[in-house]
Design an enzyme around this catalytic site. Structure first.
Site, PDB file in Angstrom:
ATOM      1  N   GLU A  97       5.124   1.975  22.615  1.00 35.04           N
ATOM      2  CA  GLU A  97       5.180   2.885  23.770  1.00 35.04           C
ATOM      3  C   GLU A  97       6.050   4.092  23.454  1.00 35.04           C
ATOM      4  O   GLU A  97       6.942   4.012  22.615  1.00 35.04           O
ATOM      5  CB  GLU A  97       5.810   2.140  24.959  1.00 35.04           C
ATOM      6  CG  GLU A  97       4.868   1.802  26.082  1.00 35.04           C
ATOM      7  CD  GLU A  97       4.398   3.002  26.894  1.00 35.04           C
ATOM      8  OE1 GLU A  97       4.280   4.123  26.356  1.00 35.04           O
ATOM      9  OE2 GLU A  97       4.115   2.807  28.075  1.00 35.04           O
ATOM     10  N   ASP A  98       5.801   5.189  24.151  1.00 36.19           N
ATOM     11  CA  ASP A  98       6.654   6.365  23.976  1.00 36.19           C
ATOM     12  C   ASP A  98       8.000   6.186  24.665  1.00 36.19           C
ATOM     13  O   ASP A  98       9.050   6.322  24.062  1.00 36.19           O
ATOM     14  CB  ASP A  98       5.941   7.645  24.462  1.00 36.19           C
ATOM     15  CG  ASP A  98       5.422   7.553  25.904  1.00 36.19           C
ATOM     16  OD1 ASP A  98       5.532   6.479  26.533  1.00 36.19           O
ATOM     17  OD2 ASP A  98       4.891   8.569  26.403  1.00 36.19           O
ATOM     18  N   ASP A 101      10.553   4.162  31.336  1.00 35.64           N
ATOM     19  CA  ASP A 101      11.266   4.859  32.404  1.00 35.64           C
ATOM     20  C   ASP A 101      11.597   3.821  33.479  1.00 35.64           C
ATOM     21  O   ASP A 101      12.587   3.109  33.361  1.00 35.64           O
ATOM     22  CB  ASP A 101      10.357   5.988  32.903  1.00 35.64           C
ATOM     23  CG  ASP A 101      11.018   6.896  33.914  1.00 35.64           C
ATOM     24  OD1 ASP A 101      12.217   7.168  33.772  1.00 35.64           O
ATOM     25  OD2 ASP A 101      10.350   7.331  34.870  1.00 35.64           O
ATOM     26  N   PHE A 150      14.235  14.425  31.985  1.00 37.43           N
ATOM     27  CA  PHE A 150      12.823  14.483  31.607  1.00 37.43           C
ATOM     28  C   PHE A 150      12.688  15.112  30.222  1.00 37.43           C
ATOM     29  O   PHE A 150      13.149  16.223  29.992  1.00 37.43           O
ATOM     30  CB  PHE A 150      12.013  15.285  32.632  1.00 37.43           C
ATOM     31  CG  PHE A 150      10.544  15.107  32.429  1.00 37.43           C
ATOM     32  CD1 PHE A 150       9.874  14.024  32.983  1.00 37.43           C
ATOM     33  CD2 PHE A 150       9.822  16.007  31.648  1.00 37.43           C
ATOM     34  CE1 PHE A 150       8.514  13.832  32.767  1.00 37.43           C
ATOM     35  CE2 PHE A 150       8.463  15.822  31.425  1.00 37.43           C
ATOM     36  CZ  PHE A 150       7.816  14.739  31.991  1.00 37.43           C
ATOM     37  N   VAL A 151      12.080  14.378  29.321  1.00 32.71           N
ATOM     38  CA  VAL A 151      12.006  14.849  27.943  1.00 32.71           C
ATOM     39  C   VAL A 151      10.560  15.041  27.485  1.00 32.71           C
ATOM     40  O   VAL A 151       9.634  14.437  28.025  1.00 32.71           O
ATOM     41  CB  VAL A 151      12.725  13.859  26.981  1.00 32.71           C
ATOM     42  CG1 VAL A 151      14.222  13.895  27.202  1.00 32.71           C
ATOM     43  CG2 VAL A 151      12.190  12.442  27.121  1.00 32.71           C
ATOM     44  N   ASP A 157       4.699  14.489  26.908  1.00 33.17           N
ATOM     45  CA  ASP A 157       4.218  15.753  27.474  1.00 33.17           C
ATOM     46  C   ASP A 157       4.873  16.108  28.785  1.00 33.17           C
ATOM     47  O   ASP A 157       5.421  15.253  29.495  1.00 33.17           O
ATOM     48  CB  ASP A 157       2.715  15.660  27.730  1.00 33.17           C
ATOM     49  CG  ASP A 157       2.394  14.772  28.932  1.00 33.17           C
ATOM     50  OD1 ASP A 157       2.837  13.605  28.935  1.00 33.17           O
ATOM     51  OD2 ASP A 157       1.737  15.242  29.878  1.00 33.17           O
ATOM     52  N   ARG A 163       3.362  17.967  23.349  1.00 33.50           N
ATOM     53  CA  ARG A 163       3.245  16.690  22.640  1.00 33.50           C
ATOM     54  C   ARG A 163       3.470  16.840  21.138  1.00 33.50           C
ATOM     55  O   ARG A 163       3.909  15.929  20.464  1.00 33.50           O
ATOM     56  CB  ARG A 163       1.853  16.069  22.854  1.00 33.50           C
ATOM     57  CG  ARG A 163       1.588  15.580  24.263  1.00 33.50           C
ATOM     58  CD  ARG A 163       0.347  14.688  24.265  1.00 33.50           C
ATOM     59  NE  ARG A 163      -0.184  14.451  25.601  1.00 33.50           N
ATOM     60  CZ  ARG A 163       0.239  13.508  26.430  1.00 33.50           C
ATOM     61  NH1 ARG A 163       1.213  12.715  26.081  1.00 33.50           N
ATOM     62  NH2 ARG A 163      -0.311  13.356  27.629  1.00 33.50           N
TER      63      ARG A 163
HETATM   64  P1  IMP Z   1       7.267   3.935  33.826  1.00 33.94           P
HETATM   65  O1  IMP Z   1       6.195   3.034  34.343  1.00 33.94           O
HETATM   66  O2  IMP Z   1       8.069   4.542  34.948  1.00 33.94           O
HETATM   67  O3  IMP Z   1       8.166   3.273  32.819  1.00 33.94           O
HETATM   68  O4  IMP Z   1       6.531   5.180  33.196  1.00 33.94           O
HETATM   69  C1  IMP Z   1       6.319   5.298  31.866  1.00 33.94           C
HETATM   70  C2  IMP Z   1       5.455   6.496  31.547  1.00 33.94           C
HETATM   71  O5  IMP Z   1       5.850   7.666  32.281  1.00 33.94           O
HETATM   72  C3  IMP Z   1       5.626   6.832  30.091  1.00 33.94           C
HETATM   73  O6  IMP Z   1       4.732   6.109  29.279  1.00 33.94           O
HETATM   74  C4  IMP Z   1       5.420   8.322  30.085  1.00 33.94           C
HETATM   75  O7  IMP Z   1       4.034   8.616  29.945  1.00 33.94           O
HETATM   76  C5  IMP Z   1       5.886   8.796  31.441  1.00 33.94           C
HETATM   77  N1  IMP Z   1       7.268   9.311  31.374  1.00 33.94           N
HETATM   78  C6  IMP Z   1       8.383   8.743  31.860  1.00 33.94           C
HETATM   79  N2  IMP Z   1       9.479   9.482  31.612  1.00 33.94           N
HETATM   80  C7  IMP Z   1       9.044  10.568  30.927  1.00 33.94           C
HETATM   81  C8  IMP Z   1       9.720  11.725  30.358  1.00 33.94           C
HETATM   82  O8  IMP Z   1      10.949  11.919  30.417  1.00 33.94           O
HETATM   83  N3  IMP Z   1       8.917  12.618  29.714  1.00 33.94           N
HETATM   84  C9  IMP Z   1       7.575  12.460  29.589  1.00 33.94           C
HETATM   85  N4  IMP Z   1       6.906  11.398  30.102  1.00 33.94           N
HETATM   86  C10 IMP Z   1       7.642  10.462  30.766  1.00 33.94           C
HETATM   87 MG    MG Z   2       2.671  10.598  30.003  1.00 30.74          MG
END
Ligand code: IMP
Ligand code: MG
Length: 173
Positions: A97-98, A101, A150-151, A157, A163
């Protein structure tokens, strides 16, 4: 370098850390075969860089999920936009995963994949925002823990932009 982006983690720092992660993962899966699952699109650059440095036997597959909460908030409701092609039953699986959050997307995804009965299921993320977690999940391999900001870049992206930046940055307001 884009002038409206602050560099938070440099290309060199990321590449060094990915080598360490790859070594850790190679040690963990030594003598075994793993299926690396790239979560599109955000993980794509991290996934390639990580995979090429792993010495265990690797198969690759790709998945794209979209969360369908209101814009900007994650609900944990996910839709599988593109599913895996490989059968993961009885296989060692590593989700790549990237960023984690809230962790809600990942938590749901883990449930979906566990239902397919892999031999093991682990998670590797490039970035983690521990202060934002809402779901009780802890990735097994983490590149960097970052503050709540936010990164973009290295796959991540903002509105589909940035990206391809080779570093992790924050958009200046
Ligand atoms: P989660 O379900 O809240 O953990 O959301 C995860 C997804 O939100 C990640 O896979 C990203 O695609 C997006 N995301 C969360 N934080 C960021 C950020 O700081 N920059 C870019 N995308 C983010
Ligand atoms: Mg995303």
């Amino acid at each position: 370098m884009k002038k409206n982006i602050d560099v938070i983690i440099s290309k060199e720092q990321i590449e060094k850390r990915i080598l360490e992660l790859a070594e850790e993962i190679s040690r963990f899966y030594k003598g075994r075969e793993l299926i690396m699952v790239c979560i599109l699109k955000g993980a794509v650059i991290f996934f390639g860089e990580l995979a090429k440095n792993i010495t265990a036997a690797v198969k690759m597959d790709f998945m794209r999920v979209s969360s369908y909460g209101s814009r900007g908030s994650t609900s944990g409701n996910i839709m599988i936009v593109k599913d895996l092609e490989l059968d993961i039953a009885d296989k060692d699986v590593l989700i790549v995963e990237d960023i984690v959050d809230t962790g809600l997307t990942l938590k749901t995804l883990i449930g979906v994949l566990l239902a397919r009965r892999p031999a093991s299921l682990k998670v590797c993320c490039l970035l983690d925002k521990p202060s934002r977690h809402k779901a009780d999940i802890l990735p097994d391999f983490i590149g960097f823990s970052i503050e709540d900001r936010f990164v973009v870049g290295y796959g991540l992206d903002f509105d589909e932009k940035y990206r391809n930046l080779p570093f992790i940055g924050a958009v200046k307001n």
